[in-house]
Structures are given as structure tokens and as C-alpha cells.
Write a protein that holds these residues in place. Structure first.
Motif, PDB file in Angstrom:
ATOM      1  N   CYS A  80       0.819  -1.206   0.000  1.00 42.76           N
ATOM      2  CA  CYS A  80       0.000   0.000   0.000  1.00 42.76           C
ATOM      3  C   CYS A  80       0.857   1.263   0.000  1.00 42.76           C
ATOM      4  O   CYS A  80       2.006   1.242   0.439  1.00 42.76           O
ATOM      5  N   PRO A  81       0.282   2.384  -0.456  1.00 38.09           N
ATOM      6  CA  PRO A  81       0.995   3.661  -0.353  1.00 38.09           C
ATOM      7  C   PRO A  81       1.054   4.115   1.106  1.00 38.09           C
ATOM      8  O   PRO A  81       0.276   3.653   1.941  1.00 38.09           O
ATOM      9  N   PRO A  82       1.962   5.038   1.436  1.00 35.88           N
ATOM     10  CA  PRO A  82       2.076   5.510   2.826  1.00 35.88           C
ATOM     11  C   PRO A  82       1.008   6.551   3.164  1.00 35.88           C
ATOM     12  O   PRO A  82       1.308   7.716   3.463  1.00 35.88           O
ATOM     13  N   SER A  83      -0.242   6.139   3.103  1.00 30.03           N
ATOM     14  CA  SER A  83      -1.367   7.028   3.421  1.00 30.03           C
ATOM     15  C   SER A  83      -2.566   6.150   3.746  1.00 30.03           C
ATOM     16  O   SER A  83      -2.546   4.930   3.540  1.00 30.03           O
ATOM     17  N   LEU A  84      -3.620   6.774   4.232  1.00 31.93           N
ATOM     18  CA  LEU A  84      -4.837   6.028   4.553  1.00 31.93           C
ATOM     19  C   LEU A  84      -5.969   6.459   3.614  1.00 31.93           C
ATOM     20  O   LEU A  84      -7.106   6.650   4.041  1.00 31.93           O
ATOM     21  N   GLY A  85      -5.662   6.597   2.335  1.00 33.48           N
ATOM     22  CA  GLY A  85      -6.652   7.002   1.348  1.00 33.48           C
ATOM     23  C   GLY A  85      -7.409   5.839   0.763  1.00 33.48           C
ATOM     24  O   GLY A  85      -7.438   4.726   1.316  1.00 33.48           O
ATOM     25  N   LEU A  86      -8.021   6.076  -0.395  1.00 34.42           N
ATOM     26  CA  LEU A  86      -8.904   5.095  -1.013  1.00 34.42           C
ATOM     27  C   LEU A  86      -8.149   3.864  -1.515  1.00 34.42           C
ATOM     28  O   LEU A  86      -8.703   2.756  -1.531  1.00 34.42           O
ATOM     29  N   LEU A  87      -6.890   4.027  -1.920  1.00 33.16           N
ATOM     30  CA  LEU A  87      -6.114   2.875  -2.356  1.00 33.16           C
ATOM     31  C   LEU A  87      -5.861   1.923  -1.174  1.00 33.16           C
ATOM     32  O   LEU A  87      -6.060   0.709  -1.287  1.00 33.16           O
ATOM     33  N   THR A  88      -5.429   2.483  -0.063  1.00 34.11           N
ATOM     34  CA  THR A  88      -5.201   1.650   1.125  1.00 34.11           C
ATOM     35  C   THR A  88      -6.507   1.058   1.618  1.00 34.11           C
ATOM     36  O   THR A  88      -6.546  -0.102   2.063  1.00 34.11           O
ATOM     37  N   LEU A  89      -7.592   1.828   1.547  1.00 28.83           N
ATOM     38  CA  LEU A  89      -8.901   1.317   1.966  1.00 28.83           C
ATOM     39  C   LEU A  89      -9.300   0.124   1.116  1.00 28.83           C
ATOM     40  O   LEU A  89      -9.834  -0.872   1.633  1.00 28.83           O
ATOM     41  N   ASN A  90      -9.060   0.168  -0.186  1.00 27.46           N
ATOM     42  CA  ASN A  90      -9.343  -0.976  -1.052  1.00 27.46           C
ATOM     43  C   ASN A  90      -8.577  -2.213  -0.591  1.00 27.46           C
ATOM     44  O   ASN A  90      -9.103  -3.323  -0.585  1.00 27.46           O
ATOM     45  N   ALA A  91      -7.325  -2.002  -0.205  1.00 25.23           N
ATOM     46  CA  ALA A  91      -6.518  -3.128   0.258  1.00 25.23           C
ATOM     47  C   ALA A  91      -7.053  -3.698   1.569  1.00 25.23           C
ATOM     48  O   ALA A  91      -7.141  -4.922   1.741  1.00 25.23           O
ATOM     49  N   LEU A  92      -7.447  -2.821   2.490  1.00 29.94           N
ATOM     50  CA  LEU A  92      -7.946  -3.274   3.791  1.00 29.94           C
ATOM     51  C   LEU A  92      -9.270  -4.032   3.652  1.00 29.94           C
ATOM     52  O   LEU A  92      -9.539  -4.968   4.402  1.00 29.94           O
TER      53      LEU A  92
END
Length: 329
Positions: free
Chosen positions: A194-206
Motif C-alpha cells: 500500500c501507499p504511505p497514506s490512509l486514502g482510497l487505495l489503502t482502503l481498497n486493500a484493507l
């Protein structure tokens, strides 16, 4: 008084000495009793293109693990690529999904990710099947990569108006024919970087993962960021993915010469106990150098302390997830 006969007994042939050629044909056995012996063994096996050590146990199904930490510089991508390479070198089948627009995992794993290459962007935004974007690692059998391109930088904006935008990756992974198909060729692990942020990309991963692997740097500020990350995980569990759990925490960039590193490690173990791997990843110049050569440290310098530590961490991760039996042990 007669002296005892110290020569060979009459009629008994002297023991035969084996030739070098005969010894070379025998199965090679390694001395694993010291770290230096393990390092030499690993270097030899990697250079010969052979698997390192006994094959690790396969999990019952595909383990989808999200490697995330919103704090940058904690060894997140480094952990993803080296754990993936180590698991593959132990005979497992691993898919790395690069969700970071910087594409560092794609670089370290030596796969094409220039603009225009089918990538995780196409999976999330265009709905391209994940199987269509996956590339095989050129040197490590069993290791596959879904690369990231710079197009991914705009994905969060493009996904804002998409229905069920936070579950796009989950559906794509579930639809891949080698995920949880029960066959010998299925993926044992899917690691999402994941990228070093808690945005939509990381949310998709979670939302896509069942497990979370958190690399944490052995310094004070890392503890503050970890608390915020755990709060986010709890929100995702409550509203989007009740199966998500923090199964693994790995302490990285550990400097045994400092009291601070030891104190941070002790505090992390006190709070998270069995979730923390026993293996510590030391600070290592070789680990940092490897991506600039388009490699993980597992192939760049397989006998280095960093490579051996990631090997041990991968072994610990696999055994924790599949009982205590190790094939070949």
C-alpha cells in the motif's frame, strides 16, 4: 615378549578411499549450525537457482495479506518484496499487488511498469481482470507481480463516483482463477503493498485482505502512527470487512546498539504480544541498495544479515499460519 601387530590383519584389505568424483555425485549436505554456514548455504542455492532449505507448509487456502503503514520510511515496500521473495524461494506461490503509485515494489521485483503497461490501475479503475495484469518474476519461480504505474496517482479521484469503490480490489482478487481454487497451482499468498497514506487505495486493500502485516520501525514516532493505523483497522472491521485482523507485526530497521530500539521493540511486544514476529530486521545497507539494481536483497546479497533475517521472518510467518509441521523437516 612379542609386540602387538599394529599393521592391517592378514587377508584384510585396507579401507577404500572414495574419489572426488564419487563424493561430488552424492547429495549435498549443509552445516546449519552457525549463521555463517546458513549464509554460505543460501548464497550457493540462490546462485544455482535452487530452492533454499525445506519447503514451507502451504496454507489451507490463499492468505491475502495487506502490508500497510501510513507512516513513510518504515520498510513497508522493502518488507513486501523481500517477504514475497523469501516465501517463493521456500517453494510457495506468491502474488504481489503493487498499489503504490511510486511503483517501488515493481521496480524491486524487476517487472515492467512504464506508463501504458497493464497495471493495478486498470484493475481498480477500468475493471480489467487481475489475471491480465500479472507478470511472472524473471528470476524467482513461483513469484508473480501485478505492477503499479504512475496512472495510479489519479485513481483515488477517478474512483470517487464509482459504486462500491472501496471493494474493487476485493472483487478482483476473488475473481482470479488461482486464488482459493484448491489446485496445486493456486497462490499461497497475496501480498498487497500500500501507499504511505490512509486514502482510497489503502482502503481498497484493507477491504480486500483477511490479514494485515504491519512493518514498524524501531523508533518512538512509529508508535504514534501505529495507534492511528489500528483505529483505522477497527473502523474498517466495523463497517466494511469484519474478517480483517492484524495478524503480523514486524519490527524493521532495528539497531541493537541503541537503547531506544530495544525499548520500542519491548513496548510493541508488550502491547501486541503474539502478533509480533520474534525475528527482527536489522538496519542494512545491502537491503537499501538492492532496489537500485532492480532486485530484492534475497537475490542481490543472499548471505547478508538483512536477507537472512527476512528468510527467517518468512519462515516464521508461514509456520504460524499453517501449524507447526514443515515439509521435509
Amino acid at each position: 615378549m612379542n609386540q602387538a601387530n599394529t599393521g592391517p590383519a592378514a587377508g584384510v584389505a585396507p579401507p577404500r578411499v572414495r574419489t572426488a568424483g564419487e563424493l561430488a555425485q552424492e547429495a549435498v549436505g549443509f552445516d546449519n549450525s552457525t549463521p555463517m554456514a546458513r549464509a554460505v548455504e543460501h548464497q550457493l542455492l540462490v546462485r544455482q537457482g535452487r530452492r533454499f532449505g525445506a519447503r514451507l507448509p502451504r496454507p489451507d487456502g490463499t492468505r491475502v495479506m495487506v502490508v500497510a503503514n501510513q507512516k513513510g520510511g518504515v520498510g513497508k515496500t522493502t518488507t513486501t518484496v523481500n517477504m514475497a521473495a523469501a516465501l517463493a524461494q521456500h517453494g510457495l506461490r506468491v502474488l504481489v499487488i503493487d498499489l503504490d503509485p511510486q511503483g517501488n515494489a515493481s521496480t524491486a521485483l524487476s517487472v515492467d511498469h512504464h506508463r501504458g503497461t497493464l497495471s493495478s490501475y486498470d484493475v481498480l479503475v477500468e475493471g480489467t481482470p487481475l489475471a491480465d495484469v500479472v507478470q511472472a518474476h524473471p528470476d524467482i519461480p513461483g513469484l508473480f507481480v501485478a505492477p503499479a504505474t504512475i496512472d495510479l496517482a489519479g485513481a483515488e479521484i477517478e474512483l470517487v463516483s464509482v459504486v462500491a469503490r472501496e471493494s474493487r480490489l476485493r472483487k478482483a482478487i476473488a475473481a482470479h482463477p488461482l486464488v482459493n481454487n484448491g489446485g496445486e497451482d493456486r497462490f499461497d499468498y497475496v501480498l498487497v503493498d500500500c501507499p504511505p497514506s490512509l486514502g482510497l487505495l489503502t482502503l481498497n486493500a484493507l477491504v480486500a485482505g483477511a490479514e494485515m502485516l504491519i512493518p514498524i520501525q524501531a523508533e518512538y514516532y512509529a508508535l504514534e502512527g501505529l495507534g492511528q493505523l489500528i483505529e483505522t483497522v477497527e473502523m474498517v472491521r466495523t463497517h466494511l470487512n469484519q474478517d480483517l485482523e492484524v495478524s503480523t507485526i514486524l519490527i524493521t530497521m532495528y539497531d541493537s546498539r541503541t537503547n531506544l530500539a530495544a525499548g520500542v521493540a519491548a513496548e510493541v511486544r508488550e502491547h501486541f504480544r503474539d502478533q509480533v514476529l520474534k525475528t527482527l530486521i536489522p538496519r542494512s545497507v545491502r537491503v537499501s541498495e538492492a532496489p537500485s539494481y532492480g532486485q530484492s536483497v534475497m537475490t542481490y546479497d543472499p548471505g547478508s544479515p538483512g536477507a537472512l533475517s527476512y528468510l527467517e521472518a518468512a519462515r516464521e510467518l508461514a509456520i504460524r499460519g499453517a501449524g507447526t509441521h514443515v515439509e521435509g523437516s
